[in-house]
Design a protein around this motif. Structure first.
Motif, PDB file in Angstrom:
ATOM      1  N   ALA A   1      19.145  43.365  24.499  1.00  0.00           N
ATOM      2  CA  ALA A   1      18.643  44.650  23.992  1.00  0.00           C
ATOM      3  C   ALA A   1      19.725  45.377  23.200  1.00  0.00           C
ATOM      4  N   ASN A   2      20.987  45.164  23.574  1.00  0.00           N
ATOM      5  CA  ASN A   2      22.104  45.827  22.883  1.00  0.00           C
ATOM      6  C   ASN A   2      22.409  45.216  21.521  1.00  0.00           C
ATOM      7  N   PHE A   3      21.832  44.040  21.225  1.00  0.00           N
ATOM      8  CA  PHE A   3      22.108  43.381  19.952  1.00  0.00           C
ATOM      9  C   PHE A   3      21.153  43.821  18.846  1.00  0.00           C
ATOM     10  N   GLY A   4      20.113  44.545  19.195  1.00  0.00           N
ATOM     11  CA  GLY A   4      19.090  44.897  18.223  1.00  0.00           C
ATOM     12  C   GLY A   4      19.440  46.118  17.397  1.00  0.00           C
ATOM     13  N   THR A   5      18.836  46.197  16.206  1.00  0.00           N
ATOM     14  CA  THR A   5      18.946  47.395  15.379  1.00  0.00           C
ATOM     15  C   THR A   5      17.711  48.270  15.529  1.00  0.00           C
ATOM     16  N   THR A   6      16.764  47.836  16.372  1.00  0.00           N
ATOM     17  CA  THR A   6      15.559  48.596  16.657  1.00  0.00           C
ATOM     18  C   THR A   6      15.225  48.449  18.133  1.00  0.00           C
TER      19      THR A   6
ATOM     20  N   GLU B   1      30.598  36.869  20.721  1.00  0.00           N
ATOM     21  CA  GLU B   1      29.890  35.743  20.113  1.00  0.00           C
ATOM     22  C   GLU B   1      28.781  36.243  19.195  1.00  0.00           C
ATOM     23  N   TRP B   2      28.059  37.295  19.663  1.00  0.00           N
ATOM     24  CA  TRP B   2      26.980  37.823  18.845  1.00  0.00           C
ATOM     25  C   TRP B   2      27.519  38.439  17.553  1.00  0.00           C
ATOM     26  N   LYS B   3      28.621  39.163  17.634  1.00  0.00           N
ATOM     27  CA  LYS B   3      29.207  39.765  16.433  1.00  0.00           C
ATOM     28  C   LYS B   3      29.587  38.703  15.420  1.00  0.00           C
TER      29      LYS B   3
ATOM     30  N   ILE C   1      15.052  33.065  13.395  1.00  0.00           N
ATOM     31  CA  ILE C   1      14.558  33.204  14.775  1.00  0.00           C
ATOM     32  C   ILE C   1      15.533  32.480  15.695  1.00  0.00           C
ATOM     33  N   ILE C   2      16.051  33.201  16.670  1.00  0.00           N
ATOM     34  CA  ILE C   2      17.048  32.654  17.595  1.00  0.00           C
ATOM     35  C   ILE C   2      16.488  32.716  19.010  1.00  0.00           C
ATOM     36  N   GLU C   3      16.399  31.579  19.655  1.00  0.00           N
ATOM     37  CA  GLU C   3      15.932  31.523  21.049  1.00  0.00           C
ATOM     38  C   GLU C   3      17.121  31.179  21.944  1.00  0.00           C
ATOM     39  N   LEU C   4      17.461  32.094  22.822  1.00  0.00           N
ATOM     40  CA  LEU C   4      18.607  31.911  23.721  1.00  0.00           C
ATOM     41  C   LEU C   4      18.135  31.494  25.098  1.00  0.00           C
ATOM     42  N   PHE C   5      18.734  30.446  25.629  1.00  0.00           N
ATOM     43  CA  PHE C   5      18.431  30.005  26.987  1.00  0.00           C
ATOM     44  C   PHE C   5      19.485  30.507  27.972  1.00  0.00           C
ATOM     45  N   LEU C   6      20.685  30.791  27.458  1.00  0.00           N
ATOM     46  CA  LEU C   6      21.767  31.334  28.274  1.00  0.00           C
ATOM     47  C   LEU C   6      22.276  32.608  27.619  1.00  0.00           C
ATOM     48  N   ASP C   7      22.947  33.426  28.389  1.00  0.00           N
ATOM     49  CA  ASP C   7      23.517  34.663  27.848  1.00  0.00           C
ATOM     50  C   ASP C   7      24.660  34.356  26.880  1.00  0.00           C
TER      51      ASP C   7
ATOM     52  N   ILE D   1      11.794  30.412   6.712  1.00  0.00           N
ATOM     53  CA  ILE D   1      11.877  30.802   8.117  1.00  0.00           C
ATOM     54  C   ILE D   1      12.675  29.727   8.839  1.00  0.00           C
ATOM     55  N   LEU D   2      13.800  30.123   9.429  1.00  0.00           N
ATOM     56  CA  LEU D   2      14.683  29.184  10.124  1.00  0.00           C
ATOM     57  C   LEU D   2      14.670  29.477  11.621  1.00  0.00           C
ATOM     58  N   CYS D   3      14.619  28.429  12.432  1.00  0.00           N
ATOM     59  CA  CYS D   3      14.617  28.569  13.891  1.00  0.00           C
ATOM     60  C   CYS D   3      15.862  27.913  14.472  1.00  0.00           C
ATOM     61  N   PHE D   4      16.509  28.627  15.380  1.00  0.00           N
ATOM     62  CA  PHE D   4      17.699  28.121  16.065  1.00  0.00           C
ATOM     63  C   PHE D   4      17.514  28.274  17.570  1.00  0.00           C
ATOM     64  N   SER D   5      18.014  27.304  18.316  1.00  0.00           N
ATOM     65  CA  SER D   5      18.082  27.435  19.766  1.00  0.00           C
ATOM     66  C   SER D   5      19.520  27.740  20.154  1.00  0.00           C
ATOM     67  N   GLY D   6      19.730  28.023  21.430  1.00  0.00           N
ATOM     68  CA  GLY D   6      21.073  28.347  21.895  1.00  0.00           C
ATOM     69  C   GLY D   6      22.069  27.245  21.621  1.00  0.00           C
ATOM     70  N   ASP D   7      21.621  25.967  21.743  1.00  0.00           N
ATOM     71  CA  ASP D   7      22.530  24.835  21.519  1.00  0.00           C
ATOM     72  C   ASP D   7      22.937  24.719  20.054  1.00  0.00           C
ATOM     73  N   ASP D   8      22.065  25.165  19.137  1.00  0.00           N
ATOM     74  CA  ASP D   8      22.379  25.062  17.710  1.00  0.00           C
ATOM     75  C   ASP D   8      23.468  26.034  17.287  1.00  0.00           C
ATOM     76  N   LEU D   9      23.737  27.032  18.108  1.00  0.00           N
ATOM     77  CA  LEU D   9      24.608  28.129  17.701  1.00  0.00           C
ATOM     78  C   LEU D   9      25.999  28.063  18.306  1.00  0.00           C
ATOM     79  N   LYS D  10      26.327  26.969  18.944  1.00  0.00           N
ATOM     80  CA  LYS D  10      27.686  26.822  19.464  1.00  0.00           C
ATOM     81  C   LYS D  10      28.654  26.741  18.289  1.00  0.00           C
ATOM     82  N   ASP D  11      29.662  27.607  18.323  1.00  0.00           N
ATOM     83  CA  ASP D  11      30.633  27.680  17.226  1.00  0.00           C
ATOM     84  C   ASP D  11      29.930  27.863  15.883  1.00  0.00           C
ATOM     85  N   ALA D  12      28.938  28.769  15.847  1.00  0.00           N
ATOM     86  CA  ALA D  12      28.147  28.990  14.642  1.00  0.00           C
ATOM     87  C   ALA D  12      29.019  29.509  13.507  1.00  0.00           C
TER      88      ALA D  12
END
Length: 496
Positions: free
Chosen positions: A310-315, A282-284, A271-277, A234-245
């Motif tokens: 909500a638009n990023f989900g598959t469910t 970027e999501w793709k 698990i991705i926790e976003l603090f900013l939009d 189980i891996l956890c990422f915050s918004g800062d971890d995903l810059k230029d992912a």
């Protein structure tokens, strides 16, 4: 003339006595009726509580049963809330030593969606009686419909034996989110789609306002044995971890929350926790990187305050809302009184109800203050805590005016005065962080009790240990503070 005057006086006196006697009898009858209704409510709540406790001791995975259990719990919270309001009103009339206690539980000034449950005042006695009858009728109907639920409940496997005291149990489970937990676990354990399909890995968006409990809910989900046994890691990422992912970022970055070494690789939960939009492109890019580096059957949970994810989900996304005032009061009361019965301390219960109203549904505030109250179980300290909360609300409302929303969100610096501070100093709280490296054993870390009610006089900027999570790795929540003098408490004029 005297005969007529005497007759008129006699008739007036007779009517006055009859009126007063009739009014006295009506009030006595009303009081007796109210007392009987409260006793009936107590008996119904006992029956309902037995069913709820038995359900909490079972592993329920059926979503329909979980929804019905949620309804049962809401009715139970509402019933206990009603009982406590009437009890506080009956035993706490007048003033405490320092402050008048408000039993109205009117909607908070910060959250207009919260409804009025009771109003004080002699002119509204009928309304109170109607509300009490409403609650009684609702609980009666709920109990009448619970037969089939109990029948199916007997087929659910029993969990390990739970602690006898409710306050210990609530420290070990996610309060009021059983249905949401099972919804997420069902998503994580369900069979994966075909390899290479558009929905692989599957994505569940978790949406909710700040301080509603999104991160806490995920912590409880990840602590569940079914989830830990299903995923390799189980891996956890915050918004800062995903810059230029990139693929390398997802493979080697983030925080490893759990790793099942016996599986030797395979399914991964991200698990991705976003603090900013983040925008769609970027999501793709992030999703494409995830697909290329994680195994078949992996899942992604993305959580944010923004509804855009909500638009990023598959469910269908899962949306969290704040608890009702009745549920929040039940949570706070159980934690503040511990193994002590609140019914034995009606005046303390009255002050606790007012504190719960001022905390406006914030679980962090409830955790901090319930710990302080339970450790200092005396009316003087509880009155001091209530005075502190009132002063904090009034101070910030006077500074920010109509722009002041909720102090517990810490969207703006929160100004307050310590219970034992000097008039020339003001304490400012301006954010919180969580860390696994510092805690109450750190000699340089001040506790929240020492800060708010102690005699220690800090200077400048400093950190305060607020509370420690009961879930591993037992994160410590740290509040950033500063001592300022009054001339620095300047708010921009465009705020007014």
């Amino acid at each position: 003339m005297e005969v007529i005057f005497s007759a008129a006086i006699g008739e007036l006196a007779s009517r006055s006595i009859s009126f007063l006697l009739d009014r006295y009898l009506k009030q006595r009858t009303a009081a007796t009726t109210e007392e009987e209704r409260l006793h009936s409510l107590q008996r119904l709540l006992l029956r309902l509580h037995v069913v709820v406790e038995e359900a909490d001791d079972r592993l329920i995975t059926n979503q329909a049963m979980l929804r019905q259990l949620s309804i049962l719990k809401k009715e139970m919270y509402r019933g206990y809330y009603t009982l406590d309001v009437f009890s506080c009103r009956a035993h706490g009339e007048g003033k405490t030593k320092d402050h008048e206690v408000n039993y109205s539980f009117a909607p908070s000034m910060f959250n207009p969606a919260k409804r009025v449950c009771f109003c004080r005042g002699n002119s509204e006695g009928a309304t109170q009686a109607e509300l009490l009858e409403q609650v009684l009728g609702s609980i009666r109907n709920t109990i009448e419909d619970v037969g089939e639920f109990i029948m199916f409940l007997n087929r659910c496997p029993r969990l390990t034996r739970q602690p006898y005291n409710m306050y210990i149990l609530l420290n070990k489970c996610m309060f009021g989110r059983q249905m949401e937990m099972e919804h997420i676990i069902h998503f994580l354990l369900q069979a994966e789609t075909a390899p290479g399909a558009a929905g692989n890995p599957a994505v569940l968006p978790l949406i909710g306002p700040g301080k509603v409990g999104k991160s806490t809910l995920i912590e409880h989900v990840c602590d569940d044995e079914r989830v830990r046994n299903h995923f390799f890691q189980i891996l956890c990422f915050s918004g800062d971890d995903l810059k230029d992912a990139s693929v390398e970022t997802l493979k080697d970055g983030g925080r490893i929350k759990h790793q099942n070494r016996g599986m030797g690789g395979g399914r991964t939960l991200i698990i991705i926790e976003l603090f900013l939009d983040i925008d769609k492109s970027e999501w793709k890019r992030l999703y494409s990187a995830a697909r290329s580096c994680i195994g078949k059957g992996s899942k992604i949970i993305i959580m944010s305050r923004s509804d855009k994810i909500a638009n990023f989900g598959t469910t269908v996304p899962l949306r969290l809302q704040f608890f009702t005032q009745e549920a929040y009061w039940y949570f706070f009361k159980v934690h503040a009184f511990g193994s002590t019965s609140a019914e034995d301390h009606p005046k303390l219960a009255a002050m606790a109800m007012e504190m719960a109203r001022l905390m406006n549904g914030c679980f962090m505030a409830a955790t901090i203050f319930s710990g302080l109250l339970k450790a200092n179980f005396n009316p003087r300290f509880w009155s001091m805590a209530l005075a502190f909360l009132r002063n904090m609300i009034q101070t910030n409302f006077s500074l920010y005016g109509e722009h002041f929303t909720d102090p517990w969100q810490m969207a703006e610096p929160v100004y307050l005065r310590r219970a034992k501070g000097t008039s020339s100093e003001c304490l400012v709280m301006f954010g919180e962080t969580c860390s696994a490296e510092t805690g109450p054993e750190d000699p340089e870390m001040m506790s929240m009790q020492d800060l708010l009610f102690g005699s220690v006089r800090p200077r400048g900027k400093f950190k305060v240990h607020a509370w420690t999570s009961h879930l591993p790795p037992h994160y410590n929540y740290i509040v950033h503070c500063e001592i300022r003098r009054p001339h620095r408490m300047v708010i921009k004029t465009d705020r007014f």
